[in-house]
Design a protein around this motif. Structure first.
Motif, PDB file in Angstrom:
ATOM      1  N   LYS A  73       6.932   6.812  -0.566  1.00  0.00           N
ATOM      2  CA  LYS A  73       7.015   7.154   0.947  1.00  0.00           C
ATOM      3  C   LYS A  73       8.107   6.243   1.686  1.00  0.00           C
ATOM      4  O   LYS A  73       9.005   6.854   2.340  1.00  0.00           O
ATOM      5  N   GLU A  74       7.758   4.946   1.513  1.00  0.00           N
ATOM      6  CA  GLU A  74       8.633   4.083   2.131  1.00  0.00           C
ATOM      7  C   GLU A  74      10.308   4.238   1.893  1.00  0.00           C
ATOM      8  O   GLU A  74      11.095   4.368   3.039  1.00  0.00           O
ATOM      9  N   ILE A  75      10.694   4.264   0.762  1.00  0.00           N
ATOM     10  CA  ILE A  75      12.073   4.227   0.420  1.00  0.00           C
ATOM     11  C   ILE A  75      12.562   5.626  -0.086  1.00  0.00           C
ATOM     12  O   ILE A  75      13.548   5.715   0.001  1.00  0.00           O
ATOM     13  N   CYS A 109      -2.323  -5.173   6.053  1.00  0.00           N
ATOM     14  CA  CYS A 109      -1.507  -4.189   6.245  1.00  0.00           C
ATOM     15  C   CYS A 109      -0.607  -3.505   5.524  1.00  0.00           C
ATOM     16  O   CYS A 109      -0.176  -4.312   4.421  1.00  0.00           O
ATOM     17  N   GLY A 110      -0.661  -2.293   5.312  1.00  0.00           N
ATOM     18  CA  GLY A 110       0.356  -1.628   4.312  1.00  0.00           C
ATOM     19  C   GLY A 110      -0.193  -2.032   2.949  1.00  0.00           C
ATOM     20  O   GLY A 110      -1.247  -2.016   2.421  1.00  0.00           O
ATOM     21  N   SER A 111       1.148  -2.395   2.199  1.00  0.00           N
ATOM     22  CA  SER A 111       1.085  -2.824   0.892  1.00  0.00           C
ATOM     23  C   SER A 111       0.164  -4.039   0.734  1.00  0.00           C
ATOM     24  O   SER A 111      -0.650  -4.193  -0.248  1.00  0.00           O
ATOM     25  N   ALA A 112       0.158  -4.873   1.534  1.00  0.00           N
ATOM     26  CA  ALA A 112      -0.786  -6.164   1.497  1.00  0.00           C
ATOM     27  C   ALA A 112      -2.436  -5.545   1.411  1.00  0.00           C
ATOM     28  O   ALA A 112      -3.115  -6.362   0.658  1.00  0.00           O
ATOM     29  N   TYR A 113      -2.673  -4.640   2.240  1.00  0.00           N
ATOM     30  CA  TYR A 113      -3.836  -3.844   2.220  1.00  0.00           C
ATOM     31  C   TYR A 113      -4.288  -3.377   0.760  1.00  0.00           C
ATOM     32  O   TYR A 113      -5.209  -3.744   0.341  1.00  0.00           O
ATOM     33  N   LEU A 167      11.094   1.776   9.765  1.00  0.00           N
ATOM     34  CA  LEU A 167      10.426   0.559   9.372  1.00  0.00           C
ATOM     35  C   LEU A 167      10.987  -0.732   9.501  1.00  0.00           C
ATOM     36  O   LEU A 167      12.151  -0.869   9.440  1.00  0.00           O
ATOM     37  N   ALA A 168       9.996  -1.683   9.625  1.00  0.00           N
ATOM     38  CA  ALA A 168      10.619  -3.198   9.917  1.00  0.00           C
ATOM     39  C   ALA A 168       9.770  -3.999   8.946  1.00  0.00           C
ATOM     40  O   ALA A 168       8.877  -3.634   8.381  1.00  0.00           O
ATOM     41  N   LYS A 169      10.434  -5.076   8.422  1.00  0.00           N
ATOM     42  CA  LYS A 169      10.097  -5.850   7.349  1.00  0.00           C
ATOM     43  C   LYS A 169       8.410  -6.488   7.938  1.00  0.00           C
ATOM     44  O   LYS A 169       7.728  -6.528   6.896  1.00  0.00           O
ATOM     45  N   SER A 170       8.369  -6.918   9.081  1.00  0.00           N
ATOM     46  CA  SER A 170       6.813  -7.054   9.665  1.00  0.00           C
ATOM     47  C   SER A 170       6.859  -6.718  11.158  1.00  0.00           C
ATOM     48  O   SER A 170       7.697  -6.896  11.763  1.00  0.00           O
ATOM     49  N   VAL A 171       5.944  -5.942  11.176  1.00  0.00           N
ATOM     50  CA  VAL A 171       5.340  -5.504  12.596  1.00  0.00           C
ATOM     51  C   VAL A 171       4.844  -6.305  13.624  1.00  0.00           C
ATOM     52  O   VAL A 171       3.538  -6.737  13.333  1.00  0.00           O
ATOM     53  N   ASN A 202       2.886 -11.809  -6.300  1.00  0.00           N
ATOM     54  CA  ASN A 202       2.149 -12.995  -5.868  1.00  0.00           C
ATOM     55  C   ASN A 202       0.654 -13.035  -5.256  1.00  0.00           C
ATOM     56  O   ASN A 202      -0.088 -13.692  -5.621  1.00  0.00           O
ATOM     57  N   MET A 203       0.544 -11.793  -4.407  1.00  0.00           N
ATOM     58  CA  MET A 203      -0.842 -11.845  -3.716  1.00  0.00           C
ATOM     59  C   MET A 203      -1.662 -11.247  -4.903  1.00  0.00           C
ATOM     60  O   MET A 203      -2.931 -11.869  -4.798  1.00  0.00           O
ATOM     61  N   ALA A 204      -1.282 -10.504  -5.877  1.00  0.00           N
ATOM     62  CA  ALA A 204      -2.515 -10.050  -6.766  1.00  0.00           C
ATOM     63  C   ALA A 204      -2.531 -11.088  -7.785  1.00  0.00           C
ATOM     64  O   ALA A 204      -3.670 -11.376  -8.133  1.00  0.00           O
ATOM     65  N   ALA A 214      -7.250 -13.209   4.729  1.00  0.00           N
ATOM     66  CA  ALA A 214      -6.276 -12.394   5.455  1.00  0.00           C
ATOM     67  C   ALA A 214      -4.851 -12.373   4.481  1.00  0.00           C
ATOM     68  O   ALA A 214      -4.667 -13.548   4.022  1.00  0.00           O
ATOM     69  N   VAL A 215      -4.311 -11.375   4.232  1.00  0.00           N
ATOM     70  CA  VAL A 215      -3.203 -11.393   3.350  1.00  0.00           C
ATOM     71  C   VAL A 215      -1.984 -10.825   4.132  1.00  0.00           C
ATOM     72  O   VAL A 215      -2.119  -9.744   4.483  1.00  0.00           O
ATOM     73  N   SER A 216      -0.756 -11.575   3.713  1.00  0.00           N
ATOM     74  CA  SER A 216       0.307 -11.203   4.495  1.00  0.00           C
ATOM     75  C   SER A 216       1.626 -11.950   3.886  1.00  0.00           C
ATOM     76  O   SER A 216       1.369 -13.272   3.708  1.00  0.00           O
ATOM     77  N   GLN A 217       2.469 -11.113   3.590  1.00  0.00           N
ATOM     78  CA  GLN A 217       3.877 -11.775   3.308  1.00  0.00           C
ATOM     79  C   GLN A 217       4.349 -12.602   4.474  1.00  0.00           C
ATOM     80  O   GLN A 217       4.613 -13.854   4.172  1.00  0.00           O
ATOM     81  N   SER A 218       4.672 -11.958   5.371  1.00  0.00           N
ATOM     82  CA  SER A 218       5.208 -12.960   6.465  1.00  0.00           C
ATOM     83  C   SER A 218       4.444 -13.556   7.231  1.00  0.00           C
ATOM     84  O   SER A 218       4.982 -14.488   7.821  1.00  0.00           O
ATOM     85  N   GLY A 219       2.996 -13.254   7.371  1.00  0.00           N
ATOM     86  CA  GLY A 219       2.457 -14.235   8.196  1.00  0.00           C
ATOM     87  C   GLY A 219       2.435 -13.819   9.699  1.00  0.00           C
ATOM     88  O   GLY A 219       1.888 -14.767  10.506  1.00  0.00           O
ATOM     89  N   GLU A 220       3.183 -12.731   9.830  1.00  0.00           N
ATOM     90  CA  GLU A 220       3.589 -12.577  11.483  1.00  0.00           C
ATOM     91  C   GLU A 220       2.919 -11.254  11.726  1.00  0.00           C
ATOM     92  O   GLU A 220       3.049 -10.726  12.915  1.00  0.00           O
ATOM     93  N   THR A 221       2.181 -10.380  10.889  1.00  0.00           N
ATOM     94  CA  THR A 221       1.926  -9.257  11.309  1.00  0.00           C
ATOM     95  C   THR A 221       0.915  -9.148  12.161  1.00  0.00           C
ATOM     96  O   THR A 221      -0.142  -9.827  12.063  1.00  0.00           O
ATOM     97  N   ILE A 222       1.107  -8.436  13.397  1.00  0.00           N
ATOM     98  CA  ILE A 222       0.296  -8.703  14.527  1.00  0.00           C
ATOM     99  C   ILE A 222      -1.368  -8.209  14.301  1.00  0.00           C
ATOM    100  O   ILE A 222      -2.191  -8.783  14.706  1.00  0.00           O
ATOM    101  N   ALA A 255      14.010  -7.468   1.605  1.00  0.00           N
ATOM    102  CA  ALA A 255      14.075  -6.015   1.384  1.00  0.00           C
ATOM    103  C   ALA A 255      12.469  -5.640   2.132  1.00  0.00           C
ATOM    104  O   ALA A 255      11.622  -6.490   2.004  1.00  0.00           O
ATOM    105  N   VAL A 256      12.683  -4.614   2.871  1.00  0.00           N
ATOM    106  CA  VAL A 256      11.673  -4.183   3.575  1.00  0.00           C
ATOM    107  C   VAL A 256      10.379  -3.829   2.779  1.00  0.00           C
ATOM    108  O   VAL A 256       9.247  -4.197   2.866  1.00  0.00           O
ATOM    109  N   ALA A 257      10.977  -2.922   1.555  1.00  0.00           N
ATOM    110  CA  ALA A 257       9.577  -2.797   0.602  1.00  0.00           C
ATOM    111  C   ALA A 257       9.250  -3.926  -0.328  1.00  0.00           C
ATOM    112  O   ALA A 257      10.386  -4.489  -0.781  1.00  0.00           O
TER     113      ALA A 257
HETATM  114  C1  BG6 Z   1       4.496  -3.236   7.160  1.00  0.00           C
HETATM  115  C2  BG6 Z   1       5.428  -3.137   6.273  1.00  0.00           C
HETATM  116  O1  BG6 Z   1       4.765  -2.969   8.582  1.00  0.00           O
HETATM  117  O2  BG6 Z   1       3.857  -4.376   7.175  1.00  0.00           O
HETATM  118  C3  BG6 Z   1       5.139  -3.399   4.890  1.00  0.00           C
HETATM  119  O3  BG6 Z   1       6.507  -2.271   6.557  1.00  0.00           O
HETATM  120  C4  BG6 Z   1       4.148  -4.700   4.698  1.00  0.00           C
HETATM  121  O4  BG6 Z   1       6.169  -3.326   3.796  1.00  0.00           O
HETATM  122  C5  BG6 Z   1       3.202  -4.743   5.807  1.00  0.00           C
HETATM  123  O5  BG6 Z   1       3.587  -4.518   3.503  1.00  0.00           O
HETATM  124  C6  BG6 Z   1       2.295  -6.101   6.064  1.00  0.00           C
HETATM  125  O6  BG6 Z   1       3.370  -6.990   5.867  1.00  0.00           O
HETATM  126  P1  BG6 Z   1       2.948  -8.638   5.839  1.00  0.00           P
HETATM  127  O7  BG6 Z   1       4.106  -9.489   6.211  1.00  0.00           O
HETATM  128  O8  BG6 Z   1       1.916  -8.687   6.687  1.00  0.00           O
HETATM  129  O9  BG6 Z   1       2.583  -8.630   4.298  1.00  0.00           O
END
Ligand code: BG6
Length: 364
Positions: free
Chosen positions: A244-246, A58-62, A357-361, A164-166, A103-111, A155-157
């Protein structure tokens, strides 16, 4: 702990040379020109068996997923694409046994991403993770994966996690390529280039004062285009996203090739374009598009390489070090982080906690 930096985003941008070192440590095998990714839990035969790759985030991870898909197609010659996990989970996706899902995710928690993983598993698909947070929901749900080792990102952004994903995708592309037609020599060429990335990132960060000057000009516009094509298009998408984000500016990403099919009508003195113009087989095409923008009075800021000849176009440039063409997006993305950061700084916005915005949704 900000460690002397004004914001977490600034700190995390600066940490990138070391965080890239961490994802590659112990994973490059010079003897066979391959990446060692034991955590994927896939045998060479299984790796060889995939007919397609589907990346979800999602988002940047996408957007980085789209960078990854291009790398995988180029290095492994397997059809690959990225899709927003938030869309994938709500349609009725066709899950195939010979597709490798990533599946690509920083937090590992994006629903949305977590649900996409569950949907794939329910239908018998093979899904691995490219995740930063160890032991997170997505990391646990996947059958294997590659940890990003970017370290905590506050940071949210997202910046260092994206880089590191790339790089993680480059490692996966190498692993998939070397069980197919990528030669040992080509594998070694990519390995050498990956090893050089931390030093090259450092040299981009040294140009921060110049990029900050460009950001002041760009921040003055209410709306802007970010354009790129093929390898450069996801770079443009991510650059626009950060803006857009910041910086709360309307920033629209477009394929450079598609400009003339519509949005060129919008170009005038008020609408500047950030153009990704790498030195590669498409340079001439990109320069022709820059020429068309300039001819309509549009200002252009180019993110480019040494040796790209803009002639009389009068285009200000941010010059990024050249790596192997397949890896160019990794480095082209870095100055766009700094551009968004300094634009937001100029505009006086809350960089680490942008509004809405939240760091992870993690909730619906
Ligand atoms: C969004 C965040 O909600 O989730 C973005 O605002 C982030 O910054 C995206 O890139 C995906 O998050 P994650 O933790 O799954 O990489």
């Amino acid at each position: 702990d900000l460690g002397g930096h004004p914001h977490y985003m600034a700190k995390e941008i600066q940490e990138q040379p070391e965080s890239v070192e961490r994802i590659i440590r112990g994973r490059l095998d010079d003897r066979f020109g391959v990446a060692r990714l034991d955590g994927l839990n896939l045998t060479p035969r299984e790796l060889r068996g995939f007919a397609r790759v589907k990346i979800l985030g999602c988002g940047s991870a996408y957007y980085v997923g789209q960078i990854g898909a291009t790398m995988i197609e180029e290095l492994a010659r397997i059809p690959a694409d990225a899709e927003a996990a938030s869309e994938f989970r709500y349609r009725n996706p066709i899950i195939e046994a010979d597709t490798l899902y990533i599946a690509v995710s920083q937090s590992g928690e994006t629903i949305d991403t977590a649900f996409a993983v569950e949907e794939i598993k329910r239908k018998g698909g093979r899904v691995v993770g490219l995740v930063n947070v160890v032991g997170s929901t997505i990391a646990r749900a996947c059958e294997g994966g590659v940890y990003l080792h970017a370290g905590p990102e506050i940071a949210v952004a997202s910046t260092k996690a994206l880089t590191n994903m790339a790089v993680g995708f480059a490692l996966i592309a190498l692993a998939l390529g070397r069980v197919r037609d990528l030669s040992n020599a080509d594998g070694q060429r990519i390995i050498d280039a990956i090893r050089a990335l931390p030093g090259q990132i450092k040299s981009i960060l040294d140009f921060e004062p110049e990029i900050a000057e460009h950001a002041k000009t760009v921040a003055a516009a209410k709306s802007l285009f970010f354009v790129g094509r093929v390898r450069g298009y996801p770079v443009a998408r991510e650059g626009a996203q950060k803006f857009k984000e910041i910086s709360y500016r309307h920033a629209e990403a477009y394929q450079t090739s598609e400009l003339k099919h519509g949005p060129l009508a919008l170009i005038d003195e008020e609408l500047p374009t950030v153009a990704v113009v790498p030195r590669d087989e498409l340079t001439e095409r990109n320069l022709a598009a820059v020429q068309q923008i300039k001819a309509r009075g549009g200002a252009v800021l180019a993110v480019t390489h040494e040796g790209v000849d803009f002639g009389e176009l009068g285009v200000p440039r941010i010059v990024v070090p050249k790596t192997e063409p397949e890896l160019d997006p990794i480095l082209l993305t870095i100055p766009l982080q700094l551009l968004a950061y300094h634009a937001a700084l100029t505009l006086g916005y809350d960089i680490d906690k942008p509004r809405n915005l939240a760091k992870s949704v993690t909730v619906e």
